[in-house]
Write an enzyme that holds these catalytic residues in place. Structure first.
Site, PDB file in Angstrom:
ATOM      1  CE  LYS A 159       4.240 -10.370  -6.895  1.00 34.32           C
ATOM      2  NZ  LYS A 159       3.403 -11.039  -6.307  1.00 34.32           N
TER       3      LYS A 159
HETATM    4  N1  PMP Z   1      -2.735 -11.857  -5.646  1.00 31.69           N
HETATM    5  C1  PMP Z   1      -1.550 -11.898  -4.810  1.00 31.69           C
HETATM    6  C2  PMP Z   1      -1.644 -11.985  -3.340  1.00 31.69           C
HETATM    7  C3  PMP Z   1      -0.306 -12.415  -5.637  1.00 31.69           C
HETATM    8  O1  PMP Z   1       0.606 -12.850  -4.888  1.00 31.69           O
HETATM    9  C4  PMP Z   1      -0.501 -12.521  -6.892  1.00 31.69           C
HETATM   10  C5  PMP Z   1       0.676 -12.995  -7.595  1.00 31.69           C
HETATM   11  N2  PMP Z   1       1.506 -11.892  -8.187  1.00 31.69           N
HETATM   12  C6  PMP Z   1      -1.685 -12.281  -7.615  1.00 31.69           C
HETATM   13  C7  PMP Z   1      -2.658 -11.915  -7.064  1.00 31.69           C
HETATM   14  C8  PMP Z   1      -1.662 -12.303  -9.134  1.00 31.69           C
HETATM   15  O2  PMP Z   1      -1.273 -11.472  -9.784  1.00 31.69           O
HETATM   16  P1  PMP Z   1      -0.423 -11.839 -11.409  1.00 31.69           P
HETATM   17  O3  PMP Z   1      -1.505 -12.327 -11.967  1.00 31.69           O
HETATM   18  O4  PMP Z   1      -0.004 -10.538 -11.644  1.00 31.69           O
HETATM   19  O5  PMP Z   1       0.767 -12.423 -11.018  1.00 31.69           O
END
Ligand code: PMP
Length: 295
Positions: A159
């Site tokens: 991330k």
């Molecule tokens: N894809 C992207 C590009 C994101 O920014 C997020 C948010 N973190 C997600 C998917 C979903 O991830 P999560 O459910 O872990 O927040």
């Protein structure tokens, strides 16, 4: 009224081991992260004073940094504790919590092996990510002009701040064209995700969602898959091509900020905000608050 700028608020931010006054939580303009995108972050929500899936987020933060070649000088349990301390200091029960780790100012230039690694955590109130109206009507998604990169061209499991450049470009373009967000395809042309959330489709009572092999396998995505399976709903993870979009009846996004948000249309294809989507919205809302799902 325009909300106050994010650098000009009351409160405290956890920074490198201590809580500092919000307005003093700043970095120098010559910070490696700002020039070379050497930053990773998380985003999680607190419900009733408890941060949902906190340790999973802290683990992903540590792993995201490792994928960018640096190690955060705090353990997962330290990060968990720091997130809880930040939330407690805010006095908020329902909040969005944002940890971020980055390379500092000790070195400039592409290589910065000796730059100090910093960690900060802020939290603030954040209502429905796409606004309340979207929860009833469903989002209108544009098709993004940018594609999720192949795993051999970027550390796609991280991330990482740098991976959001194409998300911001796609989301701004969608907003300029009157849409709420955009669907991004991957480098192969397969359906990938939205600019900050994963995507699911419903067809004849079955969930279909792309295999997360070049984008985040979201913690919300994994939670929703488990909740659906508990209800006996089949979940198929597979390659999904845009040509198939017209065959789906429902569609929704999942993310820690977005939670479960229905999609009403993607480009020319429309979806109903149907019973299965509503059920999963309710199940997720109850699960994150530690409540058992209604039968
Ligand atoms: N894809 C992207 C590009 C994101 O920014 C997020 C948010 N973190 C997600 C998917 C979903 O991830 P999560 O459910 O872990 O927040």
């Amino acid at each position: 009224m325009v909300a106050s700028s994010f650098d000009d608020r009351d409160g405290t931010i956890w920074m490198d081991g201590r809580l500092v006054p919000w307005r003093q939580a700043s970095v120098h303009v010559l910070t490696h992260a700002m020039h070379y995108a050497s930053a990773v972050f998380e985003g999680q929500r607190a419900y009733g004073g408890e941060i949902f899936a906190l340790t999973k987020h802290s683990e992903r933060l540590v792993r995201s940094a490792e994928l960018l070649g640096f190690s955060i000088p705090w353990s997962v349990s330290d990060i968990d504790a720091a997130c809880r301390a930040t939330l407690a200091a805010s006095g908020l029960a329902d909040a969005y919590v944002r940890p971020i780790a980055w390379r500092g100012s000790e070195q400039m230039g592409v290589a910065a092996p000796n730059a100090r690694i910093h960690l900060a955590i802020a939290c603030w109130e954040w209502g429905a990510y796409f606004g309340e109206a979207a929860l009833a009507k469903g989002l209108r998604l544009d098709l993004a002009p940018w594609r999720r990169p192949a795993p051999y061209t970027a550390p796609t499991e991280s991330k990482a701040a740098g991976l959001y450049m194409i998300c911001t470009l796609s989301k701004h373009r969608a907003a300029d064209r009157g849409f709420d967000d955009a669907l991004m395809l991957d480098w192969r042309g397969q359906v990938a995700e939205a600019t900050g959330a994963n995507i699911f489709f419903v067809k004849d009572g079955v969930l279909h969602t792309p295999v997360p092999d070049c984008f985040l396998n979201g913690i919300t995505r994994q939670t929703v898959i488990a909740l659906a399976k508990e209800r006996g709903i089949d979940v198929i993870e597979r390659a999904i091509w845009p040509e198939e979009l017209e065959s789906f009846q429902q569609c929704f996004l999942t993310g820690s900020a977005a939670e479960v948000t229905p999609v009403g249309s993607i480009g020319p294809w429309s979806f109903e905000v149907g019973a299965l989507t509503r059920q999963l919205m309710r199940d997720y809302a109850q699960h994150v608050r530690g409540q058992r799902p209604n039968s």
